[in-house]
Design an enzyme around this catalytic site. Structure first.
Site, short mmCIF file in Angstrom:
data_model
loop_
_atom_site.label_atom_id
_atom_site.label_comp_id
_atom_site.label_asym_id
_atom_site.label_seq_id
_atom_site.Cartn_x
_atom_site.Cartn_y
_atom_site.Cartn_z
N CYS A 2 0.84 -1.20 0.00
CA CYS A 2 0.00 0.00 0.00
C CYS A 2 0.87 1.26 0.00
O CYS A 2 1.98 1.26 0.52
CB CYS A 2 -0.95 0.09 1.18
SG CYS A 2 -2.03 -1.33 1.34
N ARG A 27 3.67 -0.03 -5.07
CA ARG A 27 3.53 -0.58 -3.72
C ARG A 27 2.28 -1.43 -3.56
O ARG A 27 2.12 -2.16 -2.56
CB ARG A 27 3.50 0.55 -2.68
CG ARG A 27 4.74 1.41 -2.66
CD ARG A 27 4.62 2.48 -1.61
NE ARG A 27 4.53 1.90 -0.30
CZ ARG A 27 5.57 1.56 0.46
NH1 ARG A 27 6.79 1.75 0.00
NH2 ARG A 27 5.40 1.03 1.64
N TRP A 75 -2.82 -2.79 -1.63
CA TRP A 75 -2.49 -4.19 -1.88
C TRP A 75 -3.28 -4.95 -0.81
O TRP A 75 -2.95 -4.89 0.37
CB TRP A 75 -1.00 -4.43 -1.73
CG TRP A 75 -0.57 -5.81 -2.10
CD1 TRP A 75 -0.27 -6.27 -3.35
CD2 TRP A 75 -0.38 -6.92 -1.22
NE1 TRP A 75 0.10 -7.59 -3.29
CE2 TRP A 75 0.03 -8.02 -2.00
CE3 TRP A 75 -0.53 -7.10 0.15
CZ2 TRP A 75 0.31 -9.28 -1.46
CZ3 TRP A 75 -0.26 -8.35 0.70
CH2 TRP A 75 0.15 -9.42 -0.11
N ASN A 101 -1.39 2.36 5.76
CA ASN A 101 -0.53 1.32 5.21
C ASN A 101 0.01 0.51 6.39
O ASN A 101 0.57 1.09 7.32
CB ASN A 101 0.64 1.96 4.44
CG ASN A 101 1.69 0.94 4.07
OD1 ASN A 101 1.37 -0.23 3.82
ND2 ASN A 101 2.94 1.35 4.03
N GLY A 102 -0.20 -0.79 6.36
CA GLY A 102 0.28 -1.64 7.46
C GLY A 102 -0.80 -2.65 7.82
O GLY A 102 -1.73 -2.89 7.04
N GLU A 481 17.89 -16.91 -8.53
CA GLU A 481 17.33 -15.59 -8.87
C GLU A 481 16.72 -15.61 -10.28
O GLU A 481 15.66 -15.01 -10.51
CB GLU A 481 18.45 -14.54 -8.77
CG GLU A 481 18.12 -13.17 -9.33
CD GLU A 481 16.95 -12.46 -8.67
OE1 GLU A 481 16.38 -12.99 -7.70
OE2 GLU A 481 16.57 -11.38 -9.16
N LYS A 485 12.85 -14.62 -11.20
CA LYS A 485 12.57 -13.55 -12.15
C LYS A 485 11.55 -14.01 -13.18
O LYS A 485 10.58 -13.34 -13.46
CB LYS A 485 13.86 -13.17 -12.86
CG LYS A 485 14.45 -11.88 -12.98
CD LYS A 485 14.40 -10.75 -12.06
CE LYS A 485 13.54 -10.74 -10.87
NZ LYS A 485 14.10 -10.28 -9.64
N GLU A 488 7.94 -14.69 -11.55
CA GLU A 488 7.16 -13.57 -11.01
C GLU A 488 6.62 -12.65 -12.08
O GLU A 488 5.58 -12.02 -11.88
CB GLU A 488 7.93 -12.79 -9.95
CG GLU A 488 9.03 -11.90 -10.44
CD GLU A 488 9.72 -11.11 -9.30
OE1 GLU A 488 9.03 -10.60 -8.43
OE2 GLU A 488 10.95 -11.03 -9.33
N HIS A 504 18.32 -37.01 -8.08
CA HIS A 504 17.78 -37.57 -6.83
C HIS A 504 16.26 -37.41 -6.75
O HIS A 504 15.70 -37.33 -5.67
CB HIS A 504 18.49 -36.94 -5.63
CG HIS A 504 19.94 -37.23 -5.61
ND1 HIS A 504 20.45 -38.48 -5.28
CD2 HIS A 504 21.02 -36.48 -5.95
CE1 HIS A 504 21.76 -38.46 -5.39
NE2 HIS A 504 22.13 -37.27 -5.81
N LYS A 603 5.68 -4.25 -4.43
CA LYS A 603 7.12 -4.04 -4.36
C LYS A 603 7.65 -4.20 -2.93
O LYS A 603 8.69 -4.78 -2.71
CB LYS A 603 7.42 -2.64 -4.87
CG LYS A 603 8.87 -2.25 -4.87
CD LYS A 603 9.59 -2.93 -6.01
CE LYS A 603 11.05 -2.54 -6.09
NZ LYS A 603 11.79 -3.52 -6.89
C1 AGP Z 1 12.03 -9.83 -6.46
O1 AGP Z 1 11.95 -9.45 -7.76
C2 AGP Z 1 10.93 -9.41 -5.59
N1 AGP Z 1 10.47 -8.11 -5.80
C3 AGP Z 1 11.08 -9.82 -4.13
O2 AGP Z 1 11.50 -11.13 -4.06
C4 AGP Z 1 12.00 -8.93 -3.25
O3 AGP Z 1 13.34 -9.12 -3.58
C5 AGP Z 1 11.72 -9.29 -1.79
O4 AGP Z 1 10.37 -9.03 -1.50
C6 AGP Z 1 12.60 -8.52 -0.84
O5 AGP Z 1 12.38 -7.14 -0.92
P1 AGP Z 1 13.39 -6.13 -0.28
O6 AGP Z 1 14.69 -6.27 -1.01
O7 AGP Z 1 12.76 -4.79 -0.50
O8 AGP Z 1 13.51 -6.48 1.17
#
Ligand code: AGP
Length: 608
Positions: A2, A27, A75, A101-102, A481, A485, A488, A504, A603
């Site tokens: 949010c 956000r 969100w 937000n929270g 990673e 990528k 997501e 395995h 984000k």
């Molecule tokens: C990755 O592309 C994501 N946006 C997510 O995994 C992100 O890295 C994770 O939520 C951690 O966020 P931060 O680095 O802001 O703590």
């Protein structure tokens, strides 16, 4: 998650709020709303979906009159993304509106209490209890009502409150959610993030937990939890406006991929002075570094994977054991951590709830904490004993790219710095390694330039339902990673596997034309990974190999090849990830996905 924003001054508030919400949309983006004070009434407009829908509803703010307002982009946590659950929420008497937000953890008990007292709830949100509490506690003094309300809330919040009886004021409060005040001339602002403020002012006040503030057009007064005014510094926002805009790129993600050479350079260059790595923003002395017996790295998502990549460099150069732990697991694991543990915390946003909680847990057990964070003034930066900022500039795309590579680059610097301090590295090895780290921005640029044609592979991969990424050691770290990528942003199932582990069990999933991306940038383990490629190829897999330009050995095994410049193995992750970021981007584009705002994500993950 949010984003919240607020404005008070003499201009029309709605267009400024909408502009701010667009900047905060990363956000959270399932619904949005604004509340404007006008003629002793609160005009609320809210709608499901993106800010664009809110702009349409309000004719870009033109049909909402008033110079005081608050806004929210959501969100969803409590209750589906509907118009009713969208913020702002209004009190029963129509006098108060709140954006939040929270998470209010005790909202069920508060809701029951308020219902018994006759308050009527419209939404399923946790937030709505706040506005009814404010109404309940309001006896002609909004400040007192905010203090009493805040004292009843458990959990996290950044709040903006307006009141028709006190139309020349906005109240804001912060507990474990980001909140920044923007200081203007004859007008003032608040927001979850400086990106929403930077077009209007460069003067900011960073709120801390427990603080709240009264904002009028001409003044900002910050208070401690008891209501006593406190002095706050005004900081200068250094991010430029362009860095929070797309700058001609179709998506923020592509722009941010292309920015990586500059971002990594901005992160490492100021910390390399001649032959020395200078981390003078820390107190990591030789004496302290010699006293630690392990390093624990904790983070979530890509930041965790950056830690996985950094571990190899730290262990190789410093010979100190490194454990990389998911923050959401570490916090509940009764961790074996004491004053001889250095905890490294990685976070782009500096606001990730699990990372903050894990950090607090480890601090309580005596660990010194080193945060590697991108957002200045963020919660993690504030809590840490030491902070090394990644100077990547604002990262807007939900999928991190430059956040990841700059985190990895700082871990490399830390590894070399520590090795030198504790004497675990020979002079020649140190200067060679430093040369490699200095060359990373150039190599990242080469990796971008070598892969301009990668969009063509995307055409081949976009229709598949599952992709495996395999590699060993440093290649395995990068594959973690790479798989995240792809899944997501393209919504294709992707799984990363340590190449030697496939047989395995998981090799059962390899079938005719199953795409397998084989990462082969670790020269020492090349032959081993090649054997694993042969194993999956024998079961029908299509191989896309990622390797060095001159590595002809792989050619007969691979269906397709992607190249990167060769880099010393322990420092290769920051370069090797580049074509895989580009591949994910173009596959998602082929799939018609909303690349910068993937479904179900946000984000900044400020909930557990
Ligand atoms: C990755 O592309 C994501 N946006 C997510 O995994 C992100 O890295 C994770 O939520 C951690 O966020 P931060 O680095 O802001 O703590």
């Amino acid at each position: 998650m949010c984003g919240i924003v607020g404005f008070i001054g003499s201009q029309q508030a709605a267009p400024i709020l909408l502009d701010g919400l667009k900047k905060l949309e990363y956000r959270g983006y399932d619904s949005a709303g604004i509340a404007i004070l006008n003629d002793s009434k609160i005009d609320i407009r809210k709608v499901t979906g993106r800010i664009a829908n809110l702009c349409e509803l309000t004719d870009d703010g033109k049909n909402c009159n008033g110079t005081v307002g608050i806004g929210h982009t959501r969100w969803a946590t409590h209750g589906a993304p509907t118009d009713t659950n969208a913020h702002p929420h209004l009190s029963n008497d129509g006098k108060f509106a709140v954006v939040h937000n929270g998470i209010i953890e005790n909202y069920i008990a508060l809701r029951e209490e308020l219902i018994q007292k006759g308050y009527d709830f419209q939404s399923e949100t946790d937030t709505e209890v706040i506005v009814h509490l404010i109404e309940m506690y309001y006896k002609g003094d909004l400040k007192k009502a905010v203090i009493k309300t805040s004292a009843r809330l458990h959990g996290s919040y950044a709040l903006g409150v307006v009141c028709t009886d006190e139309p020349e004021k906005i109240y804001v409060a912060r507990e474990a959610s980001p909140l920044i005040l923007g200081v203007g001339v004859g007008e003032n602002y608040f927001a979850s993030d400086v990106t929403a403020l930077v077009s209007y002012t460069r003067n900011a006040i960073y709120m801390e937990d427990g603080e709240f503030a009264e904002i009028t057009p001409d003044s900002i007064t910050v208070f401690d939890p008891a209501g006593k005014p406190i002095e706050k510094n005004i900081s200068r926002i250094t991010w430029d406006i362009q860095s929070a805009e797309k700058g001609g790129y179709e998506h923020f993600m592509l722009k941010e991929i292309m920015e990586q050479p500059r971002a990594v350079k901005a992160t490492i260059a100021p910390r390399i002075k001649g032959d020395d790595i200078v981390l003078d923003d820390t107190d990591l002395t030789a004496e302290y570094l010699k006293s630690i017996n392990k390093i624990v790295i904790t983070a979530c998502g890509s930041a965790y994977y950056a830690g996985c990549a950094g571990k190899y460099a730290i262990e190789k150069l410093c010979r100190i054991p490194v454990q990389v732990e998911l923050a959401s697991e570490l916090r509940y694991s009764d961790p074996l951590i004491d004053e001889h543990t250095l905890l490294i915390v990685l976070s782009q946003s500096g606001e990730t709830a699990d990372t903050i909680a894990a950090m607090k847990e480890c601090k309580n057990r005596g660990a010194k904490t080193l945060a590697i964070v991108n957002v200045v003034g963020s919660t993690i930066a504030n809590i840490a004993d030491n902070t090394l900022y990644t100077w990547a500039g604002p990262e807007i795309a939900v999928a991190t790219t430059k956040g990841y590579t700059t985190q990895v680059a700082v871990l490399y610097l830390f590894a070399l710095y520590t090795a030198k301090k504790i004497g675990s590295i020979e002079d020649k090895e140190y200067s060679d390694a430093l040369k490699t780290v200095k060359s990373l921005p150039k190599k990242i640029q080469e990796a971008i330039d070598m892969n301009t044609g990668i969009a063509n592979f995307a055409k081949k991969y976009h229709g598949v339902d599952s992709v495996f990424f395999i590699g060993r050691n440093t290649d395995y770290a990068v594959s973690l990673e790479a798989a995240l990528k792809l899944k997501e942003i393209s919504y294709i199932h992707a799984e990363s596997y340590a190449a030697g582990e496939l047989k395995h069990g998981t090799i059962a999933l390899i079938e005719e034309h199953r795409p397998v991306v084989a990462l082969c940038c670790n020269r020492a383990l090349m032959e081993k990974t090649m054997s694993n490629i042969v194993e999956v190829k024998a079961r029908g897999a299509d191989i896309l190999a990622v390797t060095f330009k001159d590595n002809q050995k792989i050619v007969p095994l691979a269906d397709d090849m992607v190249f990167v410049p060769e880099t010393d193995t322990i420092f290769t992750a920051a370069v090797e990830i580049i074509p895989l970021q580009l591949l994910s981007y173009y596959v998602a584009k082929e799939n018609g996905c909303d690349i910068d705002k993937p479904k179900n994500l946000a984000k900044s993950v400020t909930v557990e």
